[in-house]
Structure formats: structure tokens, C-alpha cells
Write a protein that holds these residues in place. Structure first.
Motif, PDB file in Angstrom:
ATOM      1  N   GLY A  95      -1.854 -15.489   1.114  1.00  0.00           N
ATOM      2  CA  GLY A  95      -1.463 -14.818  -0.118  1.00  0.00           C
ATOM      3  C   GLY A  95      -2.617 -14.558  -1.076  1.00  0.00           C
ATOM      4  O   GLY A  95      -2.685 -13.503  -1.696  1.00  0.00           O
ATOM      5  N   LEU A  96      -3.530 -15.526  -1.175  1.00  0.00           N
ATOM      6  CA  LEU A  96      -4.641 -15.355  -2.113  1.00  0.00           C
ATOM      7  C   LEU A  96      -5.527 -14.173  -1.760  1.00  0.00           C
ATOM      8  O   LEU A  96      -5.896 -13.375  -2.617  1.00  0.00           O
ATOM      9  N   SER A  97      -5.857 -14.042  -0.474  1.00  0.00           N
ATOM     10  CA  SER A  97      -6.763 -12.952  -0.098  1.00  0.00           C
ATOM     11  C   SER A  97      -6.042 -11.610  -0.225  1.00  0.00           C
ATOM     12  O   SER A  97      -6.635 -10.601  -0.610  1.00  0.00           O
ATOM     13  N   LEU A  98      -4.745 -11.625   0.056  1.00  0.00           N
ATOM     14  CA  LEU A  98      -3.954 -10.405  -0.126  1.00  0.00           C
ATOM     15  C   LEU A  98      -3.992  -9.978  -1.597  1.00  0.00           C
ATOM     16  O   LEU A  98      -4.213  -8.815  -1.930  1.00  0.00           O
ATOM     17  N   LEU A  99      -3.776 -10.959  -2.474  1.00  0.00           N
ATOM     18  CA  LEU A  99      -3.744 -10.681  -3.907  1.00  0.00           C
ATOM     19  C   LEU A  99      -5.101 -10.174  -4.411  1.00  0.00           C
ATOM     20  O   LEU A  99      -5.172  -9.217  -5.184  1.00  0.00           O
ATOM     21  N   ARG A 100      -6.178 -10.822  -3.938  1.00  0.00           N
ATOM     22  CA  ARG A 100      -7.517 -10.390  -4.364  1.00  0.00           C
ATOM     23  C   ARG A 100      -7.770  -8.930  -3.980  1.00  0.00           C
ATOM     24  O   ARG A 100      -8.271  -8.144  -4.771  1.00  0.00           O
ATOM     25  N   GLY A 122      -7.092  -2.063  -7.580  1.00  0.00           N
ATOM     26  CA  GLY A 122      -6.558  -1.587  -8.853  1.00  0.00           C
ATOM     27  C   GLY A 122      -5.044  -1.535  -8.926  1.00  0.00           C
ATOM     28  O   GLY A 122      -4.487  -0.909  -9.831  1.00  0.00           O
ATOM     29  N   ASN A 123      -4.378  -2.172  -7.985  1.00  0.00           N
ATOM     30  CA  ASN A 123      -2.910  -2.179  -8.022  1.00  0.00           C
ATOM     31  C   ASN A 123      -2.409  -3.163  -9.092  1.00  0.00           C
ATOM     32  O   ASN A 123      -2.678  -4.344  -9.010  1.00  0.00           O
ATOM     33  N   PRO A 124      -1.699  -2.649 -10.120  1.00  0.00           N
ATOM     34  CA  PRO A 124      -1.326  -3.502 -11.255  1.00  0.00           C
ATOM     35  C   PRO A 124       0.034  -4.196 -11.103  1.00  0.00           C
ATOM     36  O   PRO A 124       0.520  -4.797 -12.063  1.00  0.00           O
ATOM     37  N   ILE A 125       0.646  -4.112  -9.941  1.00  0.00           N
ATOM     38  CA  ILE A 125       1.998  -4.660  -9.764  1.00  0.00           C
ATOM     39  C   ILE A 125       2.075  -6.120 -10.252  1.00  0.00           C
ATOM     40  O   ILE A 125       1.180  -6.919  -9.965  1.00  0.00           O
ATOM     41  N   PRO A 126       3.113  -6.478 -11.015  1.00  0.00           N
ATOM     42  CA  PRO A 126       3.264  -7.875 -11.438  1.00  0.00           C
ATOM     43  C   PRO A 126       3.479  -8.778 -10.220  1.00  0.00           C
ATOM     44  O   PRO A 126       4.297  -8.469  -9.351  1.00  0.00           O
ATOM     45  N   VAL A 127       2.720  -9.859 -10.143  1.00  0.00           N
ATOM     46  CA  VAL A 127       2.820 -10.769  -9.002  1.00  0.00           C
ATOM     47  C   VAL A 127       3.143 -12.184  -9.480  1.00  0.00           C
ATOM     48  O   VAL A 127       2.456 -12.735 -10.337  1.00  0.00           O
ATOM     49  N   LEU A 128       4.213 -12.726  -8.920  1.00  0.00           N
ATOM     50  CA  LEU A 128       4.590 -14.113  -9.183  1.00  0.00           C
ATOM     51  C   LEU A 128       4.311 -14.915  -7.918  1.00  0.00           C
ATOM     52  O   LEU A 128       4.884 -14.644  -6.864  1.00  0.00           O
ATOM     53  N   LYS A 165       0.824  -1.207   0.000  1.00  0.00           N
ATOM     54  CA  LYS A 165       0.000   0.000   0.000  1.00  0.00           C
ATOM     55  C   LYS A 165       0.859   1.258   0.000  1.00  0.00           C
ATOM     56  O   LYS A 165       0.471   2.275  -0.543  1.00  0.00           O
ATOM     57  N   THR A 166       2.016   1.169   0.664  1.00  0.00           N
ATOM     58  CA  THR A 166       2.759   2.403   0.914  1.00  0.00           C
ATOM     59  C   THR A 166       4.023   2.567   0.083  1.00  0.00           C
ATOM     60  O   THR A 166       4.575   3.651   0.032  1.00  0.00           O
ATOM     61  N   GLU A 167       4.488   1.489  -0.543  1.00  0.00           N
ATOM     62  CA  GLU A 167       5.759   1.600  -1.261  1.00  0.00           C
ATOM     63  C   GLU A 167       5.594   1.157  -2.707  1.00  0.00           C
ATOM     64  O   GLU A 167       4.670   0.412  -3.027  1.00  0.00           O
ATOM     65  N   ALA A 168       6.499   1.619  -3.544  1.00  0.00           N
ATOM     66  CA  ALA A 168       6.448   1.212  -4.954  1.00  0.00           C
ATOM     67  C   ALA A 168       7.477   0.132  -5.231  1.00  0.00           C
ATOM     68  O   ALA A 168       8.661   0.297  -4.927  1.00  0.00           O
ATOM     69  N   PHE A 169       7.004  -0.983  -5.755  1.00  0.00           N
ATOM     70  CA  PHE A 169       7.899  -2.085  -6.129  1.00  0.00           C
ATOM     71  C   PHE A 169       7.711  -2.399  -7.609  1.00  0.00           C
ATOM     72  O   PHE A 169       6.637  -2.181  -8.164  1.00  0.00           O
ATOM     73  N   ALA A 170       8.757  -2.960  -8.198  1.00  0.00           N
ATOM     74  CA  ALA A 170       8.656  -3.330  -9.616  1.00  0.00           C
ATOM     75  C   ALA A 170       7.861  -4.620  -9.766  1.00  0.00           C
ATOM     76  O   ALA A 170       7.201  -4.836 -10.778  1.00  0.00           O
ATOM     77  N   ALA A 171       7.922  -5.481  -8.742  1.00  0.00           N
ATOM     78  CA  ALA A 171       7.185  -6.747  -8.780  1.00  0.00           C
ATOM     79  C   ALA A 171       7.128  -7.339  -7.382  1.00  0.00           C
ATOM     80  O   ALA A 171       7.864  -6.922  -6.490  1.00  0.00           O
ATOM     81  N   CYS A 172       6.224  -8.328  -7.210  1.00  0.00           N
ATOM     82  CA  CYS A 172       6.088  -8.989  -5.920  1.00  0.00           C
ATOM     83  C   CYS A 172       6.164 -10.505  -6.117  1.00  0.00           C
ATOM     84  O   CYS A 172       5.509 -11.059  -6.997  1.00  0.00           O
TER      85      CYS A 172
END
Ligand code: CA
Length: 220
Positions: free
Chosen positions: A59-64, A70-76, A41-48
């Protein structure tokens, strides 16, 4: 490039962090879902890189929630759950890719590279400005078509600059892309890396904008 790793397994987390750090990423590692969510929520990352089975918040509920906001960060996603429905649930929740544990670290790195390439440059794999060309898939940099060798931090700094070719980037912004939390940059490190890049790419390649930061020089 700053990567957020959310993984509660100490051994695996340590291995991933070490491998990605060696590859030149700044890696912030958190061990539970709640802290992970706050950081996103507070920092900008290139990916997670996100584990699914996590204490305090899975992890699933966090991702949902992330996608709902609307956070578009790439998530692996990295998961020990290899049942088909879990993988489908992960992708449905908004993951960009997933790896089943155990996996090889070079594969994690390759997936992450592909993810970053897709996310940042929407299919354009080469970053180019003037006579300098950077290929994120091979991490190769060329000047006038000739490969040149850069240290991991020099590469990361050049990547940051090429990603926003017309913008002035402040020293703080560039440091954010290069260092993880607690990895204190000495006060003049950015200047030192800029100096190294200028020696390799030519003095006018990176301009200093007094009081504001740096930007790429205009090209002929
Ligand atoms: Ca776990």
C-alpha cells in the motif's frame, strides 16, 4: 459516491464493503495492490480505503506513486502496523488519515465522511441549491428547513447533482457515482430516482436536458 477498497483480508474486506454499501456508497473491492493501482489510474473514485500489507504491491509504494503522479484522491489507510514510524510513513506518503486494525466500522464510516467533506467541499460542509440543503456530515437533507427522508440511492444521486450545481450530468456519469462494478443498473434506474427526487423536492428542482442528461433547475 464511489469508493475503492483495496484490502486482501476476505473477512474484513467483506465487512467494510457491506457496511459502506448499507450507508449508500458504491464500493469496488480489489484484493491486491497491482489491481488497485490500475483501477486508480483508469477510474474515478471519491475516495480510497487502502490496506498497507497487500499482495503484489504494498500500500505504501502504491500511495507514493499515486501522489507522485499528482492524483489528489482522498486516501484512508487501514493498517495492522501500529508502530509510530509506520503511521508517520503512511502520512508522509500522502495518506489523508489512517485507522489501526481492529477498528469499528462506524468509526471507519465517520472518518470517511470527514475525508470526503474536506476533499470535495474544502471546509464548506453544507451543500445547498435553492431551498434544498444537504449536510454530508449528518446525511440530513432539508427542504425549506424541514427534514425530508430519502433512500440511500436518492441521497447519493442528490449528492452527485449538488456537487456540480451548474453542470449537466449525463446518465452514465450519475450511474458511475451510484454503482460499483458488476452492480448493474437497470436501464431506467436513474430516471426512476430522478422521478422520486422530483416528487420530494418539486418537479422543477431537477431539469432534463434533452439528449444530454440532467441539471439542477435555476433558483429564484
Ligand atoms: Ca493485508
Amino acid at each position: 459516491m464511489r469508493i475503492l477498497l483495496i484490502e486482501d483480508d476476505a473477512l474484513l474486506g467483506d465487512g467494510i464493503r457491506a457496511a459502506l454499501k448499507l450507508a449508500g456508497y458504491a464500493v469496488d473491492w480489489l484484493r491486491d495492490g497491482e489491481h488497485g493501482q490500475m483501477a486508480l489510474k483508469t477510474e474515478a473514485f471519491a475516495a480510497c480505503v487502502l490496506d498497507l500489507g497487500l499482495p503484489r504491491r504494498d500500500g505504501l509504494s502504491l500511495l507514493r506513486e499515486l501522489r507522485a503522479q499528482g492524483n489528489p484522491i482522498p486516501v484512508l489507510i487501514i493498517t495492522a502496523r501500529d508502530a509510530l514510524e509506520d503511521r508517520v510513513a503512511g502520512l508522509d506518503a500522502g495518506a489523508d488519515d489512517y485507522l489501526i486494525k481492529p477498528f469499528d466500522l462506524p468509526e471507519l464510516h465517520a472518518r470517511l465522511r470527514a475525508l470526503l467533506r474536506r476533499a470535495t467541499h474544502t471546509g464548506v460542509s453544507l451543500l445547498q441549491h435553492g431551498d434544498v440543503c444537504l449536510d454530508p456530515s449528518t446525511r440530513q437533507v432539508t427542504l425549506h428547513g424541514q427534514p425530508i427522508s430519502l433512500s440511500a440511492k436518492e441521497y447519493a444521486l442528490l449528492y452527485e447533482l449538488l456537487g456540480h450545481p451548474n453542470a449537466i450530468r449525463s446518465r452514465a456519469e450519475l450511474e458511475d457515482g451510484l454503482y460499483a462494478w458488476g452492480e448493474e443498473a437497470a436501464s431506467n434506474t436513474i430516471e426512476v430516482y430522478i422521478h422520486h427526487l422530483r416528487k420530494k423536492l418539486g418537479n422543477s428542482y431537477i431539469e432534463t436536458v434533452r439528449g444530454l442528461g440532467y441539471r439542477l433547475g435555476s433558483t429564484p
